[in-house]
Design a protein around this motif. Structure first.
Motif, PDB file in Angstrom:
ATOM      1  N   LYS A 154       0.817  -1.214   0.000  1.00  0.00           N
ATOM      2  CA  LYS A 154       0.000   0.000   0.000  1.00  0.00           C
ATOM      3  C   LYS A 154       0.852   1.266   0.000  1.00  0.00           C
ATOM      4  O   LYS A 154       0.389   2.325  -0.438  1.00  0.00           O
ATOM      5  CB  LYS A 154      -0.923   0.005   1.224  1.00  0.00           C
ATOM      6  CG  LYS A 154      -2.128  -0.918   1.087  1.00  0.00           C
ATOM      7  CD  LYS A 154      -3.028  -0.784   2.303  1.00  0.00           C
ATOM      8  CE  LYS A 154      -4.308  -1.582   2.125  1.00  0.00           C
ATOM      9  NZ  LYS A 154      -5.207  -1.460   3.303  1.00  0.00           N
ATOM     10  N   ARG A 155       2.075   1.149   0.499  1.00  0.00           N
ATOM     11  CA  ARG A 155       2.944   2.327   0.602  1.00  0.00           C
ATOM     12  C   ARG A 155       3.745   2.593  -0.665  1.00  0.00           C
ATOM     13  O   ARG A 155       4.339   3.669  -0.818  1.00  0.00           O
ATOM     14  CB  ARG A 155       3.876   2.184   1.806  1.00  0.00           C
ATOM     15  CG  ARG A 155       3.201   2.718   3.074  1.00  0.00           C
ATOM     16  CD  ARG A 155       3.301   1.754   4.247  1.00  0.00           C
ATOM     17  NE  ARG A 155       2.385   2.203   5.308  1.00  0.00           N
ATOM     18  CZ  ARG A 155       1.113   1.815   5.392  1.00  0.00           C
ATOM     19  NH1 ARG A 155       0.605   0.998   4.497  1.00  0.00           N
ATOM     20  NH2 ARG A 155       0.340   2.258   6.363  1.00  0.00           N
ATOM     21  N   GLU A 156       3.774   1.643  -1.573  1.00  0.00           N
ATOM     22  CA  GLU A 156       4.447   1.810  -2.864  1.00  0.00           C
ATOM     23  C   GLU A 156       5.817   2.472  -2.685  1.00  0.00           C
ATOM     24  O   GLU A 156       6.086   3.561  -3.206  1.00  0.00           O
ATOM     25  CB  GLU A 156       3.578   2.629  -3.815  1.00  0.00           C
ATOM     26  CG  GLU A 156       2.248   1.966  -4.130  1.00  0.00           C
ATOM     27  CD  GLU A 156       1.419   2.743  -5.133  1.00  0.00           C
ATOM     28  OE1 GLU A 156       1.787   3.904  -5.429  1.00  0.00           O
ATOM     29  OE2 GLU A 156       0.424   2.202  -5.621  1.00  0.00           O
ATOM     30  N   LEU A 157       6.668   1.825  -1.953  1.00  0.00           N
ATOM     31  CA  LEU A 157       7.994   2.351  -1.635  1.00  0.00           C
ATOM     32  C   LEU A 157       8.764   2.748  -2.891  1.00  0.00           C
ATOM     33  O   LEU A 157       8.807   2.011  -3.872  1.00  0.00           O
ATOM     34  CB  LEU A 157       8.797   1.298  -0.857  1.00  0.00           C
ATOM     35  CG  LEU A 157       8.205   0.832   0.484  1.00  0.00           C
ATOM     36  CD1 LEU A 157       9.057  -0.268   1.077  1.00  0.00           C
ATOM     37  CD2 LEU A 157       8.080   2.009   1.441  1.00  0.00           C
ATOM     38  N   MET A 158       9.364   3.935  -2.832  1.00  0.00           N
ATOM     39  CA  MET A 158      10.239   4.464  -3.887  1.00  0.00           C
ATOM     40  C   MET A 158       9.541   4.584  -5.237  1.00  0.00           C
ATOM     41  O   MET A 158      10.198   4.620  -6.281  1.00  0.00           O
ATOM     42  CB  MET A 158      11.486   3.578  -4.033  1.00  0.00           C
ATOM     43  CG  MET A 158      12.317   3.466  -2.760  1.00  0.00           C
ATOM     44  SD  MET A 158      13.753   2.389  -2.947  1.00  0.00           S
ATOM     45  CE  MET A 158      14.733   3.302  -4.147  1.00  0.00           C
ATOM     46  N   SER A 159       8.203   4.647  -5.233  1.00  0.00           N
ATOM     47  CA  SER A 159       7.480   4.718  -6.506  1.00  0.00           C
ATOM     48  C   SER A 159       7.787   5.993  -7.282  1.00  0.00           C
ATOM     49  O   SER A 159       7.641   6.041  -8.504  1.00  0.00           O
ATOM     50  CB  SER A 159       5.974   4.607  -6.257  1.00  0.00           C
ATOM     51  OG  SER A 159       5.538   5.643  -5.393  1.00  0.00           O
ATOM     52  N   GLU A 160       8.203   7.048  -6.561  1.00  0.00           N
ATOM     53  CA  GLU A 160       8.519   8.315  -7.227  1.00  0.00           C
ATOM     54  C   GLU A 160      10.019   8.486  -7.443  1.00  0.00           C
ATOM     55  O   GLU A 160      10.488   9.543  -7.863  1.00  0.00           O
ATOM     56  CB  GLU A 160       7.981   9.487  -6.399  1.00  0.00           C
ATOM     57  CG  GLU A 160       6.455   9.466  -6.264  1.00  0.00           C
ATOM     58  CD  GLU A 160       5.935  10.635  -5.441  1.00  0.00           C
ATOM     59  OE1 GLU A 160       6.764  11.455  -4.990  1.00  0.00           O
ATOM     60  OE2 GLU A 160       4.709  10.730  -5.255  1.00  0.00           O
ATOM     61  N   SER A 161      10.786   7.431  -7.182  1.00  0.00           N
ATOM     62  CA  SER A 161      12.244   7.496  -7.352  1.00  0.00           C
ATOM     63  C   SER A 161      12.616   7.474  -8.832  1.00  0.00           C
ATOM     64  O   SER A 161      11.872   6.981  -9.678  1.00  0.00           O
ATOM     65  CB  SER A 161      12.892   6.309  -6.629  1.00  0.00           C
ATOM     66  OG  SER A 161      14.265   6.242  -6.932  1.00  0.00           O
ATOM     67  N   ASN A 162      13.794   8.019  -9.123  1.00  0.00           N
ATOM     68  CA  ASN A 162      14.305   8.032 -10.500  1.00  0.00           C
ATOM     69  C   ASN A 162      15.125   6.792 -10.823  1.00  0.00           C
ATOM     70  O   ASN A 162      15.654   6.656 -11.926  1.00  0.00           O
ATOM     71  CB  ASN A 162      15.180   9.276 -10.729  1.00  0.00           C
ATOM     72  CG  ASN A 162      14.356  10.561 -10.676  1.00  0.00           C
ATOM     73  OD1 ASN A 162      13.208  10.586 -11.136  1.00  0.00           O
ATOM     74  ND2 ASN A 162      14.936  11.622 -10.125  1.00  0.00           N
ATOM     75  N   LEU A 163      15.222   5.888  -9.857  1.00  0.00           N
ATOM     76  CA  LEU A 163      15.968   4.652 -10.073  1.00  0.00           C
ATOM     77  C   LEU A 163      15.252   3.780 -11.103  1.00  0.00           C
ATOM     78  O   LEU A 163      14.045   3.910 -11.306  1.00  0.00           O
ATOM     79  CB  LEU A 163      16.101   3.880  -8.756  1.00  0.00           C
ATOM     80  CG  LEU A 163      16.999   4.503  -7.682  1.00  0.00           C
ATOM     81  CD1 LEU A 163      16.874   3.743  -6.375  1.00  0.00           C
ATOM     82  CD2 LEU A 163      18.458   4.512  -8.139  1.00  0.00           C
ATOM     83  N   PRO A 164      15.993   2.878 -11.756  1.00  0.00           N
ATOM     84  CA  PRO A 164      15.365   1.983 -12.744  1.00  0.00           C
ATOM     85  C   PRO A 164      14.234   1.172 -12.098  1.00  0.00           C
ATOM     86  O   PRO A 164      14.287   0.843 -10.913  1.00  0.00           O
ATOM     87  CB  PRO A 164      16.520   1.067 -13.172  1.00  0.00           C
ATOM     88  CG  PRO A 164      17.754   1.865 -12.904  1.00  0.00           C
ATOM     89  CD  PRO A 164      17.461   2.695 -11.698  1.00  0.00           C
ATOM     90  N   ASP A 165      13.232   0.835 -12.897  1.00  0.00           N
ATOM     91  CA  ASP A 165      12.058   0.112 -12.393  1.00  0.00           C
ATOM     92  C   ASP A 165      12.429  -1.221 -11.737  1.00  0.00           C
ATOM     93  O   ASP A 165      11.831  -1.606 -10.730  1.00  0.00           O
ATOM     94  CB  ASP A 165      11.069  -0.147 -13.531  1.00  0.00           C
ATOM     95  CG  ASP A 165      10.386   1.127 -13.991  1.00  0.00           C
ATOM     96  OD1 ASP A 165      10.438   2.131 -13.250  1.00  0.00           O
ATOM     97  OD2 ASP A 165       9.794   1.118 -15.092  1.00  0.00           O
ATOM     98  N   VAL A 167      15.093  -1.963 -10.112  1.00  0.00           N
ATOM     99  CA  VAL A 167      15.677  -1.722  -8.789  1.00  0.00           C
ATOM    100  C   VAL A 167      14.569  -1.413  -7.783  1.00  0.00           C
ATOM    101  O   VAL A 167      14.568  -1.927  -6.660  1.00  0.00           O
ATOM    102  CB  VAL A 167      16.702  -0.558  -8.836  1.00  0.00           C
ATOM    103  CG1 VAL A 167      17.199  -0.246  -7.428  1.00  0.00           C
ATOM    104  CG2 VAL A 167      17.858  -0.895  -9.754  1.00  0.00           C
ATOM    105  N   ILE A 168      13.599  -0.591  -8.211  1.00  0.00           N
ATOM    106  CA  ILE A 168      12.458  -0.274  -7.348  1.00  0.00           C
ATOM    107  C   ILE A 168      11.681  -1.552  -7.005  1.00  0.00           C
ATOM    108  O   ILE A 168      11.279  -1.773  -5.862  1.00  0.00           O
ATOM    109  CB  ILE A 168      11.532   0.750  -8.035  1.00  0.00           C
ATOM    110  CG1 ILE A 168      12.255   2.085  -8.220  1.00  0.00           C
ATOM    111  CG2 ILE A 168      10.247   0.958  -7.226  1.00  0.00           C
ATOM    112  CD1 ILE A 168      11.490   3.098  -9.052  1.00  0.00           C
TER     113      ILE A 168
END
Length: 421
Positions: A154-165, A167-168
């Motif tokens: 539910k928290r979708e960790l690092m969903s707004e990060s610029n890291l490659p998908d 890695v997320i």
């Protein structure tokens, strides 16, 4: 009296049944029912081998296939752990976690059964902990893992990060996996708690009640009651499967040890024997036969069309076409049968008039009394079958005749209207 019944039926159809349907569709509830359905092929695989072993007892030259039982029926606890977490993620909409949550649940379950790993790396654990006795433990493991994965998902960790998908995706999986396994390691190995034994102890009152006469009757009545409301008895799989599976497993083990089988609340006694469920849940075979000889053209036609499935204990056609579902005149005798049948079987088996099943054969579509003799290994099952057949017939008859009279009046009215046109 009629007004009371009408109000009761109105409440059942417009309030109670819709509420229960909504409840059954809630993700955390639907998870358990769905998971239990998914493991049925493994149960049936074990059943086929038990059926094969009956033949092998007369033809000893046939090969021993017992290892297939050990790694199908004997793995139900492990399989349940995977399927509960897998189905929870599917029902909760976390489809990216269906596999990883299931596999994590397997790892957690293996820790829950408290294995011993010695200094030489030898892994040892009681094999019976993987099987039907462990279904409850698998359910608990699956739900705990699901709660953690759902919380993280539910928290979708690092969903707004610029890291490659990818890695997320790793991070979003590593966090719940680490949490589930780390928590289990701490409880099982650090605190040295045997969660398998603890969980079984906590659930033993439910298991024990299920093996009493009131528990046995209540479970079958509830399945039948909800079935007459159009709610499938699969809803109760999460309750009945652990009780029934543990019961038959204990019976098998007892007989192998030279002791008598004692658990009556098993799938074999309820479904395979075809005595409690003569024609299907609610014992509808005699209703079907009454319909075949009805003075009502509609009932006679329906009775003959649905007779073959009824002989094989498949009664969905008659339940929905007669109809029995949401029909107060036919619902009441169905409920009565669901109480009377289990009581008769309980008295018969507990009183020593009929053998308690000690083989796992969960094929409920073998016509009785053939299936009754086969599963009880007792020719007295024929007399029990005849007694119950006559008893069910006597229960159905007065309700059916009233319903038949109504149907005949409806047909006559339709005929007059057709003539007037």
């Amino acid at each position: 009296m009629k007004n009371i019944m009408n109000r009761f039926m109105d409440w059942l159809s417009n309030s109670f049944a819709p509420t229960m349907n909504r409840f059954a569709q809630k993700p955390w509830i639907a998870t358990l029912s769905s998971a239990m359905q998914k493991i049925i092929p493994f149960i049936l695989t074990g059943s086929i081998i038990h059926l094969y072993n009956v033949v092998r007892s007369y033809v000893p030259s046939l090969p021993d296939l017992s290892w297939i039982i050990k790694f199908s029926f004997g793995m139900l606890g492990l399989l349940t752990a995977f399927m509960v977490a897998n189905q929870a993620m599917e029902k909760l909409g976390h489809t990216k976690y269906t596999i990883s949550a299931g596999l994590t649940s397997v790892c957690v379950f293996i820790m829950y059964i408290k294995p011993v790993i010695d200094t030489e790396g030898m892994f040892s654990v009681g094999f019976n902990r993987f099987g039907p006795t462990g279904i409850i433990v698998g359910i608990v493991a699956g739900y705990i893992v699901s709660v953690i994965f759902n919380f993280v998902g539910k928290r979708e960790l690092m969903s707004e990060s610029n890291l490659p998908d990818f890695v997320i995706g790793w991070v979003q999986n590593i966090v719940p996996i680490f949490t589930c396994i780390g928590l289990s390691v701490f409880i099982v190995f650090k605190l040295d708690i045997d969660l398998f034994a603890l969980i079984l102890q906590l659930f033993s009152p439910i298991q024990g009640f299920g093996q009493t006469l009131p528990g046995f009757v209540l479970l079958i009545f509830l399945m039948t009651f909800f079935y007459t409301l159009g709610i499938s008895h699969w809803l109760w799989n999460g309750v009945k499967t652990p009780i029934f599976m543990a019961g038959i497993a204990a019976n098998i083990a007892a007989v192998e040890a030279g002791l008598p089988a004692v658990n009556i609340a098993t799938n074999e006694a309820v479904f395979t024997a075809g005595l409690i469920t003569m024609g299907g849940l609610g014992a509808t075979l005699t209703l079907n036969i009454l319909m075949c000889f009805s003075k009502s053209k509609d009932l006679k036609t329906l009775g003959r069309m649905t007779l073959v499935p009824s002989i094989f204990n498949i009664n969905e056609p008659i339940m929905y076409s007669a109809p029995v579902v949401m029909n107060p005149l036919l619902m009441v005798p169905t409920w009565i049968n669901s109480i009377v049948g289990p009581i008769v079987i309980w008295i018969s088996m507990r009183g020593g008039f009929l053998n308690i099943p000690s083989k796992m054969i969960q094929v409920g579509q073998i016509p009785a009394p053939i299936s009754s003799i086969m599963i009880t290994e007792d020719f007295r099952a024929v007399f029990v079958y005849i007694f119950l057949f006559l008893l069910y017939l006597a229960i159905w008859y007065p309700f059916f005749k009233i319903y038949e009279k109504q149907k005949i009046q409806e047909e006559m009215l339709e005929m007059k209207e057709a003539i007037n046109e």
